[in-house]
Design a protein around this motif. Structure first.
Motif, PDB file in Angstrom:
ATOM      1  N   TYR A 152       0.831  -1.200   0.000  1.00  0.00           N
ATOM      2  CA  TYR A 152       0.000   0.000   0.000  1.00  0.00           C
ATOM      3  C   TYR A 152       0.871   1.258   0.000  1.00  0.00           C
ATOM      4  CZ  TYR A 152      -4.590  -2.180   0.908  1.00  0.00           C
ATOM      5  OH  TYR A 152      -5.768  -2.870   0.822  1.00  0.00           O
ATOM      6  N   THR A 153       1.930   1.253   0.810  1.00  0.00           N
ATOM      7  CA  THR A 153       2.817   2.412   0.866  1.00  0.00           C
ATOM      8  C   THR A 153       3.459   2.661  -0.492  1.00  0.00           C
ATOM      9  OG1 THR A 153       3.262   2.040   3.216  1.00  0.00           O
ATOM     10  CG2 THR A 153       4.843   3.385   2.015  1.00  0.00           C
ATOM     11  N   LEU A 154       3.859   1.579  -1.161  1.00  0.00           N
ATOM     12  CA  LEU A 154       4.446   1.722  -2.493  1.00  0.00           C
ATOM     13  C   LEU A 154       3.403   2.205  -3.501  1.00  0.00           C
ATOM     14  CD1 LEU A 154       6.663  -1.493  -2.499  1.00  0.00           C
ATOM     15  CD2 LEU A 154       7.478   0.873  -2.457  1.00  0.00           C
ATOM     16  N   GLN A 155       2.159   1.771  -3.348  1.00  0.00           N
ATOM     17  CA  GLN A 155       1.096   2.262  -4.236  1.00  0.00           C
ATOM     18  C   GLN A 155       0.882   3.758  -4.046  1.00  0.00           C
ATOM     19  OE1 GLN A 155      -2.489  -0.202  -3.946  1.00  0.00           O
ATOM     20  NE2 GLN A 155      -1.206  -1.988  -3.604  1.00  0.00           N
ATOM     21  N   ASP A 156       0.978   4.209  -2.804  1.00  0.00           N
ATOM     22  CA  ASP A 156       0.825   5.639  -2.537  1.00  0.00           C
ATOM     23  C   ASP A 156       1.957   6.454  -3.153  1.00  0.00           C
ATOM     24  OD1 ASP A 156      -1.506   5.190  -1.164  1.00  0.00           O
ATOM     25  OD2 ASP A 156      -0.572   5.198   0.818  1.00  0.00           O
ATOM     26  N   ALA A 157       3.077   5.786  -3.422  1.00  0.00           N
ATOM     27  CA  ALA A 157       4.204   6.459  -4.068  1.00  0.00           C
ATOM     28  C   ALA A 157       4.076   6.442  -5.594  1.00  0.00           C
ATOM     29  CB  ALA A 157       5.519   5.798  -3.652  1.00  0.00           C
ATOM     30  N   GLY A 158       2.997   5.839  -6.117  1.00  0.00           N
ATOM     31  CA  GLY A 158       2.749   5.895  -7.552  1.00  0.00           C
ATOM     32  C   GLY A 158       2.723   4.581  -8.286  1.00  0.00           C
ATOM     33  N   HIS A 159       3.019   3.459  -7.615  1.00  0.00           N
ATOM     34  CA  HIS A 159       3.030   2.160  -8.275  1.00  0.00           C
ATOM     35  C   HIS A 159       1.643   1.530  -8.223  1.00  0.00           C
ATOM     36  CE1 HIS A 159       7.409   2.279  -8.385  1.00  0.00           C
ATOM     37  NE2 HIS A 159       7.367   2.692  -7.138  1.00  0.00           N
ATOM     38  N   ASP A 160       1.306   0.743  -9.246  1.00  0.00           N
ATOM     39  CA  ASP A 160       0.036   0.027  -9.164  1.00  0.00           C
ATOM     40  C   ASP A 160       0.228  -1.232  -8.327  1.00  0.00           C
ATOM     41  OD1 ASP A 160       1.037  -2.061 -10.758  1.00  0.00           O
ATOM     42  OD2 ASP A 160       0.112  -1.310 -12.596  1.00  0.00           O
ATOM     43  N   THR A 161      -0.856  -1.966  -8.115  1.00  0.00           N
ATOM     44  CA  THR A 161      -0.809  -3.102  -7.198  1.00  0.00           C
ATOM     45  C   THR A 161       0.151  -4.197  -7.665  1.00  0.00           C
ATOM     46  OG1 THR A 161      -2.166  -4.785  -6.093  1.00  0.00           O
ATOM     47  CG2 THR A 161      -2.847  -4.153  -8.303  1.00  0.00           C
ATOM     48  N   VAL A 162       0.273  -4.398  -8.981  1.00  0.00           N
ATOM     49  CA  VAL A 162       1.168  -5.432  -9.501  1.00  0.00           C
ATOM     50  C   VAL A 162       2.623  -5.021  -9.313  1.00  0.00           C
ATOM     51  CG1 VAL A 162       1.878  -6.687 -11.575  1.00  0.00           C
ATOM     52  CG2 VAL A 162      -0.555  -6.255 -11.146  1.00  0.00           C
ATOM     53  N   ASP A 163       2.958  -3.788  -9.676  1.00  0.00           N
ATOM     54  CA  ASP A 163       4.337  -3.323  -9.540  1.00  0.00           C
ATOM     55  C   ASP A 163       4.753  -3.222  -8.080  1.00  0.00           C
ATOM     56  OD1 ASP A 163       4.805  -3.189 -12.247  1.00  0.00           O
ATOM     57  OD2 ASP A 163       4.235  -1.087 -12.419  1.00  0.00           O
ATOM     58  N   ALA A 164       3.841  -2.832  -7.212  1.00  0.00           N
ATOM     59  CA  ALA A 164       4.167  -2.734  -5.788  1.00  0.00           C
ATOM     60  C   ALA A 164       4.550  -4.093  -5.231  1.00  0.00           C
ATOM     61  CB  ALA A 164       2.983  -2.150  -5.019  1.00  0.00           C
ATOM     62  N   ASP A 165       3.790  -5.128  -5.589  1.00  0.00           N
ATOM     63  CA  ASP A 165       4.138  -6.477  -5.133  1.00  0.00           C
ATOM     64  C   ASP A 165       5.486  -6.908  -5.708  1.00  0.00           C
ATOM     65  OD1 ASP A 165       1.787  -6.510  -3.769  1.00  0.00           O
ATOM     66  OD2 ASP A 165       0.817  -8.057  -4.976  1.00  0.00           O
ATOM     67  N   GLY A 166       5.748  -6.560  -6.978  1.00  0.00           N
ATOM     68  CA  GLY A 166       7.019  -6.910  -7.586  1.00  0.00           C
ATOM     69  C   GLY A 166       8.194  -6.248  -6.897  1.00  0.00           C
TER      70      GLY A 166
ATOM     71  N   GLY B  85     -18.156  -5.530  -6.245  1.00  0.00           N
ATOM     72  CA  GLY B  85     -18.403  -4.521  -5.232  1.00  0.00           C
ATOM     73  C   GLY B  85     -18.551  -3.188  -5.938  1.00  0.00           C
ATOM     74  N   ARG B  86     -18.672  -2.121  -5.170  1.00  0.00           N
ATOM     75  CA  ARG B  86     -18.814  -0.793  -5.768  1.00  0.00           C
ATOM     76  C   ARG B  86     -17.462  -0.278  -6.270  1.00  0.00           C
ATOM     77  NH1 ARG B  86     -20.223   3.214  -1.798  1.00  0.00           N
ATOM     78  NH2 ARG B  86     -19.227   1.748  -0.365  1.00  0.00           N
ATOM     79  N   LEU B  87     -17.517   0.453  -7.354  1.00  0.00           N
ATOM     80  CA  LEU B  87     -16.352   1.187  -7.823  1.00  0.00           C
ATOM     81  C   LEU B  87     -16.301   2.517  -7.086  1.00  0.00           C
ATOM     82  CD1 LEU B  87     -14.043   1.202  -9.975  1.00  0.00           C
ATOM     83  CD2 LEU B  87     -15.603   2.493 -11.426  1.00  0.00           C
ATOM     84  N   THR B  88     -15.157   2.816  -6.460  1.00  0.00           N
ATOM     85  CA  THR B  88     -14.990   4.067  -5.730  1.00  0.00           C
ATOM     86  C   THR B  88     -13.794   4.829  -6.285  1.00  0.00           C
ATOM     87  OG1 THR B  88     -13.479   3.201  -4.042  1.00  0.00           O
ATOM     88  CG2 THR B  88     -15.846   2.927  -3.644  1.00  0.00           C
ATOM     89  N   GLU B  89     -13.714   6.083  -5.917  1.00  0.00           N
ATOM     90  CA  GLU B  89     -12.557   6.887  -6.320  1.00  0.00           C
ATOM     91  C   GLU B  89     -11.263   6.254  -5.830  1.00  0.00           C
ATOM     92  OE1 GLU B  89     -10.688  11.332  -5.367  1.00  0.00           O
ATOM     93  OE2 GLU B  89     -12.758  10.868  -4.819  1.00  0.00           O
ATOM     94  N   GLN B  90     -11.332   5.636  -4.643  1.00  0.00           N
ATOM     95  CA  GLN B  90     -10.125   5.074  -4.044  1.00  0.00           C
ATOM     96  C   GLN B  90      -9.729   3.721  -4.632  1.00  0.00           C
ATOM     97  OE1 GLN B  90     -12.787   6.190  -2.428  1.00  0.00           O
ATOM     98  NE2 GLN B  90     -12.177   7.748  -0.930  1.00  0.00           N
ATOM     99  N   ASN B  91     -10.697   2.948  -5.158  1.00  0.00           N
ATOM    100  CA  ASN B  91     -10.326   1.615  -5.645  1.00  0.00           C
ATOM    101  C   ASN B  91     -10.277   1.505  -7.169  1.00  0.00           C
ATOM    102  OD1 ASN B  91     -12.945   1.082  -6.695  1.00  0.00           O
ATOM    103  ND2 ASN B  91     -13.614   0.041  -4.825  1.00  0.00           N
ATOM    104  N   ARG B  92     -10.593   2.595  -7.874  1.00  0.00           N
ATOM    105  CA  ARG B  92     -10.627   2.535  -9.338  1.00  0.00           C
ATOM    106  C   ARG B  92      -9.273   2.084  -9.908  1.00  0.00           C
ATOM    107  NH1 ARG B  92     -13.441   4.812 -13.560  1.00  0.00           N
ATOM    108  NH2 ARG B  92     -14.791   6.017 -12.151  1.00  0.00           N
ATOM    109  N   ARG B  93      -8.189   2.680  -9.428  1.00  0.00           N
ATOM    110  CA  ARG B  93      -6.868   2.337  -9.968  1.00  0.00           C
ATOM    111  C   ARG B  93      -6.507   0.884  -9.686  1.00  0.00           C
ATOM    112  NH1 ARG B  93      -1.645   3.711  -7.715  1.00  0.00           N
ATOM    113  NH2 ARG B  93      -0.038   3.701  -9.307  1.00  0.00           N
ATOM    114  N   TYR B  94      -6.864   0.427  -8.493  1.00  0.00           N
ATOM    115  CA  TYR B  94      -6.608  -0.964  -8.107  1.00  0.00           C
ATOM    116  C   TYR B  94      -7.375  -1.930  -9.012  1.00  0.00           C
ATOM    117  CZ  TYR B  94      -7.402  -5.177  -5.262  1.00  0.00           C
ATOM    118  OH  TYR B  94      -7.533  -6.471  -4.820  1.00  0.00           O
TER     119      TYR B  94
END
Length: 363
Positions: free
Chosen positions: A266-280, A334-343
C-alpha cells in the motif's frame, strides 16, 4: 517437514537458520530483522555475504534475471545490514559499489527464499558461509539446521495439505442457515473456513461456490482501497439466493503475501506504483496464492462440480487442475470508488480479471 516448520518460526522470531545443501551450506537471515547472532556471519574476505532476491524484485531494480539470484555484498557491519534490508524492500536501486556481479542463487539460497515466503516475511534473505562460530552454535543447539530440499518444498507442501478440525452453526445476516467448517494447514500456520450455506442435500447442481481470500482491511474495516468486503457480502447473499452452496474464506491476505507485506505494498502504491508493480518491488509475483487446499476443502464438504462466483479466470483454471469441475462462472462485484478505481483497473488490465462491466458502468 518438522525442521522446516521450526525454521519458519525461528525466522519470524529473528533467528538465523543453517541450511544444508549439496552445492554448499549457507546461513540465512531475514532482511527485516536484526540480531547480534548475525555478527558471526562476518567473514574476512569480500563478497561472502550476499543479498538473495526473487526475480520480480531483481526486475524492479533493473537487474533482469531468469531466476532468483544472489548479489554478493561488499559492505559489512550493522549499518551495512540495515542498508541491505532497505535495498531489499525500497523503491530505488542500490549504489553500484554496494554489490558484486549478480550470481545464480544456490540451493540453500532458494530454500531460504521459500522459508521467508512461508513465514510471510519479505522474500529476501541475507546469506553467508558457515563460519566456525556458527558451526559451534549449531552443534550446541540454538542454531537450527535444515536440509535445503526439505526447506524448498515446505511452502508448497504445507499449504496444499489441510485437515478438517472443527465446525459449528453460525447464522449470517444474509444466510441464516449457515455452518462454519474450519480447516488447518499441515504446519499449523494458517486456517481456512468453509462457510456451508443451506443444506447440502438441497443444493442446486452445479453448486454455487465462492473462493474469497481474507482481506482484513476490506472485509472487517470497510476499506475503500478495494472492493473485497462488498464482494464477500454479495457472494454470501447470492449463494443463499441461488439455493445454497459454499464460500471458502481463505487465509491468503494480499493475494497470498500476508498482511504486513500488503501494508508495505500500500505504501508503495501511494508512491505511484500500481498493485502489480508494488508487489514486484517487494519480491512477489502478481499472485502468490495456491488453491490445492481449496479443492480439498470443497471435496470434504461434498462439492465436486460448481458454479464459481469469480471475476478471476485463474481460479477457474486452478480448481479445474485440482479436480473440481467448474461448470459455469458468475461475476461478483463490489462498488467502484474513487479510491479503488486504480486498483481494479490494474487487476483487469494486468492480471486478466473480468471487470469490464463494473469499470465501464462508471466511465
Amino acid at each position: 517437514m518438522h525442521q522446516s516448520e521450526r525454521a519458519v518460526f525461528d525466522l519470524r522470531r529473528g533467528l538465523p537458520v543453517l541450511i544444508r545443501a549439496a552445492d554448499g551450506d549457507r546461513v540465512a537471515y531475514p532482511v527485516e530483522r536484526g540480531s547480534a547472532l548475525l555478527d558471526a556471519l562476518e567473514p574476512a574476505e569480500d563478497a561472502a555475504l550476499a543479498l538473495v532476491l526473487r526475480r520480480p524484485r531483481l526486475a524492479a531494480l533493473g537487474l533482469p534475471a531468469d531466476d532468483d539470484a544472489r548479489l554478493p555484498a561488499r559492505l559489512r557491519g550493522p549499518i551495512a545490514r540495515d542498508r541491505l534490508a532497505a535495498w531489499a524492500t525500497g523503491d530505488g536501486r542500490p549504489a553500484d559499489d554496494a554489490f558484486g556481479p549478480l550470481e545464480p542463487a544456490g540451493s540453500a539460497d532458494r530454500a531460504a527464499l521459500a522459508l521467508m515466503r512461508r513465514a510471510r516475511l519479505i522474500p529476501a534473505a541475507i546469506t553467508g558461509p558457515v563460519t566456525p562460530e556458527l558451526e559451534a552454535l549449531a552443534e550446541r543447539g540454538p542454531l537450527l539446521r535444515v536440509e535445503a530440499t526439505e526447506a524448498a518444498d515446505c511452502a508448497d507442501q504445507a499449504a496444499d495439505r489441510v485437515r478438517r478440525v472443527s465446525e459449528a452453526p453460525v447464522p449470517l445476516a444474509d444466510a441464516p442457515d449457515s455452518r462454519f467448517v474450519l480447516f488447518r494447514e499441515a504446519d499449523g500456520l494458517r486456517e481456512h473456513i468453509a462457510v456451508v450455506i443451506g443444506q447440502p442435500e438441497s443444493w442446486p447442481d452445479p453448486v454455487p461456490v465462492r473462493l474469497h481470500s481474507a482481506c482484513l482491511t476490506g472485509d472487517l474495516f470497510g476499506s475503500l482501497r478495494c472492493d473485497c468486503g462488498e464482494q464477500l457480502r454479495n457472494a454470501v447473499a447470492t449463494i443463499a439466493r441461488l439455493g445454497g452452496g459454499v464460500l471458502l474464506y481463505l487465509d491468503q491476505e494480499g493475494r497470498g503475501i500476508g498482511l504486513a507485506n500488503k501494508l508495505r505494498a500500500y505504501t508503495l502504491q501511494d508512491a505511484g506504483h500500481d498493485t502489480v508493480d508494488a508487489d514486484g518491488l517487494l519480491g512477489f509475483h502478481h499472485d502468490e496464492r495456491r488453491f490445492a487446499s481449496a479443492a480439498s476443502m470443497l471435496e470434504s464438504v461434498g462439492v465436486k462440480r460448481c458454479r464459481l462466483l469469480t471475476n478471476n479466470p485463474s481460479k477457474i483454471e486452478a480448481l479445474t487442475a485440482h479436480g473440481i469441475e467448474v461448470h459455469a462462472r458468475e461475476a461478483v462485484y463490489g462498488r467502484l470508488t474513487e479510491q479503488n478505481r486504480r486498483y481494479l483497473s490494474a487487476k483487469a488490465e494486468r492480471s486478466g480479471h473480468l471487470l469490464d462491466d463494473v469499470l465501464d458502468a462508471e466511465s
